[in-house]
Design a protein around this motif. Structure first.
Motif, PDB file in Angstrom:
ATOM      1  N   TRP A 201       0.818  -1.263  -0.025  1.00  0.00           N
ATOM      2  CA  TRP A 201       0.079  -0.060   0.031  1.00  0.00           C
ATOM      3  C   TRP A 201       0.866   1.318   0.089  1.00  0.00           C
ATOM      4  O   TRP A 201       0.372   2.303  -0.661  1.00  0.00           O
ATOM      5  CB  TRP A 201      -0.841   0.098   1.006  1.00  0.00           C
ATOM      6  CG  TRP A 201      -1.794  -1.248   1.195  1.00  0.00           C
ATOM      7  CD1 TRP A 201      -2.481  -1.790   0.047  1.00  0.00           C
ATOM      8  CD2 TRP A 201      -2.680  -1.724   2.141  1.00  0.00           C
ATOM      9  NE1 TRP A 201      -3.202  -2.767   0.287  1.00  0.00           N
ATOM     10  CE2 TRP A 201      -3.354  -2.784   1.593  1.00  0.00           C
ATOM     11  CE3 TRP A 201      -2.244  -1.710   3.734  1.00  0.00           C
ATOM     12  CZ2 TRP A 201      -4.032  -3.491   2.616  1.00  0.00           C
ATOM     13  CZ3 TRP A 201      -3.048  -2.554   4.584  1.00  0.00           C
ATOM     14  CH2 TRP A 201      -4.081  -3.389   4.145  1.00  0.00           C
ATOM     15  N   LEU A 206      -0.750   5.223  -1.109  1.00  0.00           N
ATOM     16  CA  LEU A 206      -2.182   5.300  -0.438  1.00  0.00           C
ATOM     17  C   LEU A 206      -1.893   6.229   0.783  1.00  0.00           C
ATOM     18  O   LEU A 206      -0.840   6.011   1.207  1.00  0.00           O
ATOM     19  CB  LEU A 206      -2.727   3.845  -0.187  1.00  0.00           C
ATOM     20  CG  LEU A 206      -3.047   2.893  -1.053  1.00  0.00           C
ATOM     21  CD1 LEU A 206      -3.843   1.789  -0.158  1.00  0.00           C
ATOM     22  CD2 LEU A 206      -3.848   3.481  -2.129  1.00  0.00           C
ATOM     23  N   ALA A 232      -8.785   4.868  -1.166  1.00  0.00           N
ATOM     24  CA  ALA A 232      -7.897   3.927  -0.635  1.00  0.00           C
ATOM     25  C   ALA A 232      -8.868   2.866   0.154  1.00  0.00           C
ATOM     26  O   ALA A 232      -8.606   1.664   0.564  1.00  0.00           O
ATOM     27  CB  ALA A 232      -7.036   4.657   0.559  1.00  0.00           C
ATOM     28  N   THR A 235      -9.798   0.250  -1.972  1.00  0.00           N
ATOM     29  CA  THR A 235      -8.563  -0.736  -2.262  1.00  0.00           C
ATOM     30  C   THR A 235      -8.133  -1.571  -0.987  1.00  0.00           C
ATOM     31  O   THR A 235      -8.026  -2.833  -1.447  1.00  0.00           O
ATOM     32  CB  THR A 235      -7.039   0.304  -2.654  1.00  0.00           C
ATOM     33  OG1 THR A 235      -7.853   1.120  -3.645  1.00  0.00           O
ATOM     34  CG2 THR A 235      -6.006  -0.588  -2.952  1.00  0.00           C
ATOM     35  N   ILE A 236      -8.405  -0.980   0.046  1.00  0.00           N
ATOM     36  CA  ILE A 236      -7.959  -1.995   1.315  1.00  0.00           C
ATOM     37  C   ILE A 236      -8.846  -2.802   1.580  1.00  0.00           C
ATOM     38  O   ILE A 236      -8.770  -3.879   1.947  1.00  0.00           O
ATOM     39  CB  ILE A 236      -7.350  -0.920   2.385  1.00  0.00           C
ATOM     40  CG1 ILE A 236      -6.152  -0.296   1.898  1.00  0.00           C
ATOM     41  CG2 ILE A 236      -7.215  -1.710   3.919  1.00  0.00           C
ATOM     42  CD1 ILE A 236      -5.824   0.785   2.690  1.00  0.00           C
TER      43      ILE A 236
END
Length: 360
Positions: A201, A206, A232, A235-236
């Motif tokens: 990340w 990010l 973010a 994405t996470i």
């Protein structure tokens, strides 16, 4: 309408200089202290107590310039409240220990919180300071702007010196606006997988502002603009925690999470994030995406510090009485430099003798 009472501001520098001058004359060591919230770090000091809490108050604060100057005895909670009211913060997130910590103690110990890998350390935000030297002179180093580099390195040198080189009376700090958006996520992962993902990340850019793994859960804090934080999060993944509740990060900063209740000795192990996670027995809380490990262990102090050195890092014991040398032993060449600095800045050896090392 009832107005809140303004925080008390007292310039007690003349009295502090007089105490240092008397200690030099009497060859009497001084135990420099503030609120004592970090007394558990380092070796005990014997000497006449010099309490800087009598010298307190914010000297100047210009939110438009992002600079605040405060005396050493000022409670850190007071400084944080003033910054918060202006929508600003001290990004390095130093521990407050229930609001009792002082600005001088923050500077002397230079301990940084969970945001440190992404925002910077305490010394990165120091613009200048005033200090009473080993000749009882009250000098100013640095200034209140980043472009003023005269003496700036001296200010940075004093940060983290635990009062062994002089009595810091005032600190000027760069501050930053608070982030527009935040996010707090939780993912169930092993420690090794958590370290791997955080590294990925970071490479992806990010907006991380915290990454801590404990009890099989990785907590991730995001800070930045609305769009970047939202992207973010997507994405996470993971579970969203209450964005308005930063109690977890405050408790991590102040070492008050349940992990720290373990009765075994506490070590702070600072190593590269890729260092082995299972080399030492005990319980670990992995912070800073793997670069800072809080270790609860009964392992021999020499073994803990040897592991840290082999990984290119260092280990500090936070439990008094566990070892005679709680800080990582210094290589001979570096120890020689430390001794030379001590002689130059504290020729009479009166400032917190032995706090860092027995012969320093």
């Amino acid at each position: 309408m009832r107005r809140e009472r303004e925080p008390e501001s007292i310039d007690d520098s003349a009295a502090l200089v007089a105490q240092v001058d008397a200690a030099i004359h009497d060859r009497q060591p001084l135990h420099i202290r503030g609120a004592g919230t970090k007394a558990f770090v380092g070796r005990p000091v014997e000497g006449r107590t010099l309490d800087v809490r009598t010298h307190r108050g914010v000297v100047s604060y210009d939110p438009t310039e992002l600079v605040i100057t405060a005396r050493a005895g000022t409670p850190l909670a007071e400084l944080d409240a003033m910054l918060d009211a202006a929508g600003q913060m001290l990004p390095c997130e130093p521990p407050s220990f229930g609001g009792a910590a002082t600005v001088g103690g923050m500077f002397a110990a230079a301990l940084s919180g969970p945001r440190r890998p992404w925002a910077g350390a305490v010394r990165d935000f120091v613009l200048g300071c005033r200090v009473i030297t080993g000749h009882a002179k009250h000098l100013r180093f640095g200034g209140e702007v980043m472009k003023n580099v005269a003496g700036y390195d001296v200010s940075r040198l004093l940060a983290g010196s635990f009062g062994c080189l002089g009595v810091v009376t005032e600190v000027s700090l760069k501050v930053l606006p608070k982030p527009r958006a935040t996010g707090d996520l939780a993912l169930t992962l092993t420690a090794s997988e958590a370290v791997r993902r955080v590294a990925a990340w970071r490479r992806a850019g990010l907006p991380l502002a915290g990454a801590c793994h404990a009890d099989g859960v990785l907590r991730v804090r995001l800070e930045g603009g609305d769009g970047s934080v939202t992207a973010a999060r997507d994405t996470i993944g993971g579970d969203r925690m209450d964005d308005r509740d930063d109690a977890f990060w405050a408790r991590l900063r102040d070492l008050s999470l349940p992990f720290f209740d373990d009765p075994r000795p506490l070590w702070r192990v600072s190593v590269p994030a890729a260092a082995p996670l299972d080399a030492l027995a005990g319980a670990q809380l992995v912070d800073w995406g793997g670069a800072q490990r809080w270790l609860k262990t009964d392992a021999a102090p020499a073994d803990v510090q040897r592991f840290a050195a082999q990984c290119g890092g260092h280990a500090t014991c936070y439990t008094p009485g566990t070892t005679q040398e709680p800080f990582q032993p210094l290589p001979p060449a570096l120890l020689r430099v430390h001794r030379q600095l001590k002689v130059q800045l504290d020729p009479h050896a009166i400032f917190n003798p032995g706090r860092l090392y027995a012969d320093f």
